[in-house]
Scaffold this motif. Structure first.
Motif, mmCIF file in Angstrom:
data_model
loop_
_atom_site.group_PDB
_atom_site.id
_atom_site.type_symbol
_atom_site.label_atom_id
_atom_site.label_comp_id
_atom_site.label_asym_id
_atom_site.label_seq_id
_atom_site.Cartn_x
_atom_site.Cartn_y
_atom_site.Cartn_z
ATOM 1 N N PRO A 213 -37.939 -49.136 -37.276
ATOM 2 C CA PRO A 213 -37.006 -48.704 -38.228
ATOM 3 C C PRO A 213 -36.859 -47.141 -37.734
ATOM 4 C CG PRO A 213 -39.066 -48.987 -39.518
ATOM 5 C CD PRO A 213 -39.373 -49.322 -38.182
ATOM 6 N N LEU A 214 -35.851 -46.767 -37.590
ATOM 7 C CA LEU A 214 -35.191 -45.167 -37.356
ATOM 8 C C LEU A 214 -34.881 -44.705 -38.620
ATOM 9 C CD1 LEU A 214 -33.604 -45.830 -33.830
ATOM 10 C CD2 LEU A 214 -35.865 -45.570 -34.443
ATOM 11 N N ILE A 215 -35.612 -44.120 -39.247
ATOM 12 C CA ILE A 215 -35.506 -43.267 -40.429
ATOM 13 C C ILE A 215 -35.555 -41.888 -40.411
ATOM 14 C CG2 ILE A 215 -36.024 -43.385 -42.718
ATOM 15 C CD1 ILE A 215 -35.501 -46.101 -41.747
ATOM 16 N N PRO A 216 -34.174 -41.211 -40.647
ATOM 17 C CA PRO A 216 -34.403 -39.874 -40.799
ATOM 18 C C PRO A 216 -35.434 -39.134 -41.641
ATOM 19 C CG PRO A 216 -32.206 -40.609 -40.838
ATOM 20 C CD PRO A 216 -32.904 -41.911 -40.890
ATOM 21 N N LEU A 243 -34.277 -50.239 -35.347
ATOM 22 C CA LEU A 243 -33.338 -50.794 -36.538
ATOM 23 C C LEU A 243 -32.968 -49.509 -37.229
ATOM 24 C CD1 LEU A 243 -35.901 -53.432 -37.702
ATOM 25 C CD2 LEU A 243 -34.137 -53.816 -36.328
ATOM 26 N N PRO A 244 -31.821 -49.096 -36.873
ATOM 27 C CA PRO A 244 -31.192 -47.949 -37.532
ATOM 28 C C PRO A 244 -31.418 -47.904 -39.074
ATOM 29 C CG PRO A 244 -29.927 -48.288 -35.501
ATOM 30 C CD PRO A 244 -30.712 -49.551 -35.839
ATOM 31 N N PHE A 245 -31.527 -46.661 -39.689
ATOM 32 C CA PHE A 245 -31.394 -46.588 -41.319
ATOM 33 C C PHE A 245 -29.984 -47.021 -41.539
ATOM 34 C CE2 PHE A 245 -29.983 -43.743 -44.853
ATOM 35 C CZ PHE A 245 -30.921 -44.447 -45.721
ATOM 36 N N HIS A 246 -29.722 -47.569 -42.701
ATOM 37 C CA HIS A 246 -28.409 -47.763 -43.344
ATOM 38 C C HIS A 246 -28.323 -47.630 -44.732
ATOM 39 C CE1 HIS A 246 -29.440 -51.787 -44.783
ATOM 40 N NE2 HIS A 246 -29.999 -52.012 -43.593
ATOM 41 N N GLN A 247 -27.436 -47.476 -45.462
ATOM 42 C CA GLN A 247 -27.180 -47.303 -46.944
ATOM 43 C C GLN A 247 -26.620 -48.800 -47.708
ATOM 44 O OE1 GLN A 247 -27.597 -44.822 -48.842
ATOM 45 N NE2 GLN A 247 -27.959 -43.092 -47.712
ATOM 46 N N TYR A 248 -26.869 -49.740 -46.974
ATOM 47 C CA TYR A 248 -26.522 -51.102 -47.634
ATOM 48 C C TYR A 248 -27.188 -51.492 -48.807
ATOM 49 C CZ TYR A 248 -24.350 -51.669 -43.134
ATOM 50 O OH TYR A 248 -23.666 -51.393 -41.763
ATOM 51 N N GLY A 249 -28.387 -50.878 -48.963
ATOM 52 C CA GLY A 249 -29.246 -51.436 -50.105
ATOM 53 C C GLY A 249 -29.013 -50.475 -51.339
ATOM 54 N N TRP A 260 -32.137 -44.511 -56.025
ATOM 55 C CA TRP A 260 -32.186 -44.594 -54.888
ATOM 56 C C TRP A 260 -32.375 -43.060 -53.888
ATOM 57 C CZ3 TRP A 260 -33.533 -46.845 -50.421
ATOM 58 C CH2 TRP A 260 -32.545 -46.793 -49.337
ATOM 59 N N GLY A 261 -33.632 -43.003 -53.870
ATOM 60 C CA GLY A 261 -34.000 -41.671 -53.249
ATOM 61 C C GLY A 261 -33.521 -41.380 -51.844
ATOM 62 N N MET A 262 -32.682 -42.284 -51.130
ATOM 63 C CA MET A 262 -32.210 -41.854 -49.791
ATOM 64 C C MET A 262 -30.719 -41.831 -49.850
ATOM 65 S SD MET A 262 -35.001 -41.945 -47.803
ATOM 66 C CE MET A 262 -34.596 -42.616 -46.111
ATOM 67 N N ARG A 263 -30.407 -41.729 -51.172
ATOM 68 C CA ARG A 263 -28.865 -41.727 -51.106
ATOM 69 C C ARG A 263 -27.952 -40.762 -50.468
ATOM 70 N NH1 ARG A 263 -25.983 -41.309 -57.140
ATOM 71 N NH2 ARG A 263 -26.055 -43.564 -57.204
ATOM 72 N N GLN A 264 -28.652 -39.714 -50.191
ATOM 73 C CA GLN A 264 -28.079 -38.258 -49.485
ATOM 74 C C GLN A 264 -28.319 -38.318 -48.217
ATOM 75 O OE1 GLN A 264 -25.702 -36.896 -51.103
ATOM 76 N NE2 GLN A 264 -26.563 -37.735 -53.213
ATOM 77 N N VAL A 265 -29.078 -39.484 -47.540
ATOM 78 C CA VAL A 265 -29.617 -39.287 -46.221
ATOM 79 C C VAL A 265 -28.310 -39.852 -45.306
ATOM 80 C CG1 VAL A 265 -31.455 -40.042 -44.382
ATOM 81 C CG2 VAL A 265 -31.933 -39.428 -46.948
ATOM 82 N N VAL A 266 -27.971 -39.495 -44.361
ATOM 83 C CA VAL A 266 -27.127 -39.722 -43.393
ATOM 84 C C VAL A 266 -27.755 -40.686 -42.387
ATOM 85 C CG1 VAL A 266 -25.183 -39.045 -41.698
ATOM 86 C CG2 VAL A 266 -25.723 -37.693 -43.546
ATOM 87 N N PRO A 267 -27.078 -41.804 -41.993
ATOM 88 C CA PRO A 267 -27.529 -42.652 -41.298
ATOM 89 C C PRO A 267 -27.577 -42.032 -39.844
ATOM 90 C CG PRO A 267 -26.117 -43.753 -42.532
ATOM 91 C CD PRO A 267 -26.034 -42.394 -43.002
ATOM 92 N N PRO A 268 -28.711 -42.506 -38.896
ATOM 93 C CA PRO A 268 -28.474 -42.029 -37.457
ATOM 94 C C PRO A 268 -27.232 -41.950 -36.968
ATOM 95 C CG PRO A 268 -30.555 -43.168 -37.840
ATOM 96 C CD PRO A 268 -29.366 -43.493 -39.007
#
Length: 291
Positions: A213-216, A243-249, A260-268
């Protein structure tokens, strides 16, 4: 909102029932998670705490009850009972199934498996938490000639992993944070055990497909990718899925009443994914973006 609390449980404390399992979804017509058209069974319960998890409903091994505000009729008094709710606003996440019931459910799609070269993938959560049941299910499916796969992070005793792995056609094996201390503190993962288990599967001739998984901020960097490649090169494996990170969850966290602690994280970006891909291809890997 959620009416139950997630319970942390490790794969060392796994449910040992073989005649029933707890699942939270059966996804049909999937074009990922293995070759061809697949039916994916999602098992409930996970020992890890990945901040980027896209299936937060998979983490707790308990059946949870949630309320979908958009469906709510605001009955007074509210029974808060998914079985009695007239609008379906209250619903259970998770259900218990027997081997016979689940076998019948997935075999409804047999025509799609045979026409596309697809099959059944067992996912989660973490399927190793219900390994005895999953092993028996795969044994049954293989009698029909159905192609089978499991998705796992491999963080369980080898005695639980091997019987299951030997009943499938391929293992989609996630390699995440490759620093031992960071893997323990961020994800609650026993990385040395994961890596040992991976190599044991390879030594046993199991068809293992590593996935990253590619997670910033966690795995989307040259250092982590270099560690993945250095680990894989001696194994002889030359396939790699990114597997690039996404915001679908994100909507699922809202449904569960969780942040959702990753809400502000921009996908790769495409260039960031391409950089990771090129690193692997320079080492001779055939890379697939996506699963």
């Amino acid at each position: 909102m959620t009416l139950s609390v997630a319970q942390h449980i490790s794969c060392d404390e796994v449910e040992t029932r073989a005649n029933a399992a707890r699942i939270f979804n059966i996804q049909r017509y999937s074009l990922n998670d293995g070759r061809g058209i697949r039916t994916v069974v999602f098992f409930k319960g996970c020992p890890h705490r990945c901040p980027w998890c896209a299936n937060p409903e998979s983490i707790s091994p308990k059946i949870e009850t949630v309320r979908r505000v958009s469906k709510c009729l605001h009955c007074s008094p509210c029974l808060r009972d998914a079985n009695e709710c007239p609008s379906g606003a209250f619903e259970h996440i998770g259900r218990d199934v027997t081997l016979d019931v689940l076998e019948r459910e997935v075999m409804k799609d047999d025509v799609f498996f045979r026409s596309s070269g697809g099959g059944v993938t067992l996912s989660g959560g973490e399927v190793l938490m219900q390994a005895p049941f999953a092993t028996l299910l795969l044994q049954r499916l293989r009698r029909y000639g159905v192609h089978t796969a499991i998705e796992t992070a491999g963080d369980a005793p080898l005695s639980r992993l091997l019987p299951l792995a030997h009943q499938r056609d391929e293992v989609l094996f996630d390699l995440k944070i490759m620093d031992t201390e960071q893997a323990r503190s961020v994800v609650a993962m026993n990385l040395p055990r994961v890596l040992d288990n991976f190599m044991q599967l390879v030594a046993d001739g199991v068809n293992v497909i590593p996935r990253v998984p590619l997670i910033p901020g966690f795995t989307l960097n040259e250092t982590n990718m270099a560690r993945v490649l250095a680990f894989l090169l001696p194994s002889g494996i030359r396939q790699l899925h990114l597997l690039p990170f996404h915001q679908y969850g994100e909507p699922k966290y809202r449904l569960l009443g969780q942040e959702w602690g990753m809400r502000q994280v921009v996908p790769p970006t495409e260039s960031e994914v391409a950089a990771m891909r090129q690193m692997a291809e320079r080492e001779g890997f055939h890379v697939t973006v996506g699963g």
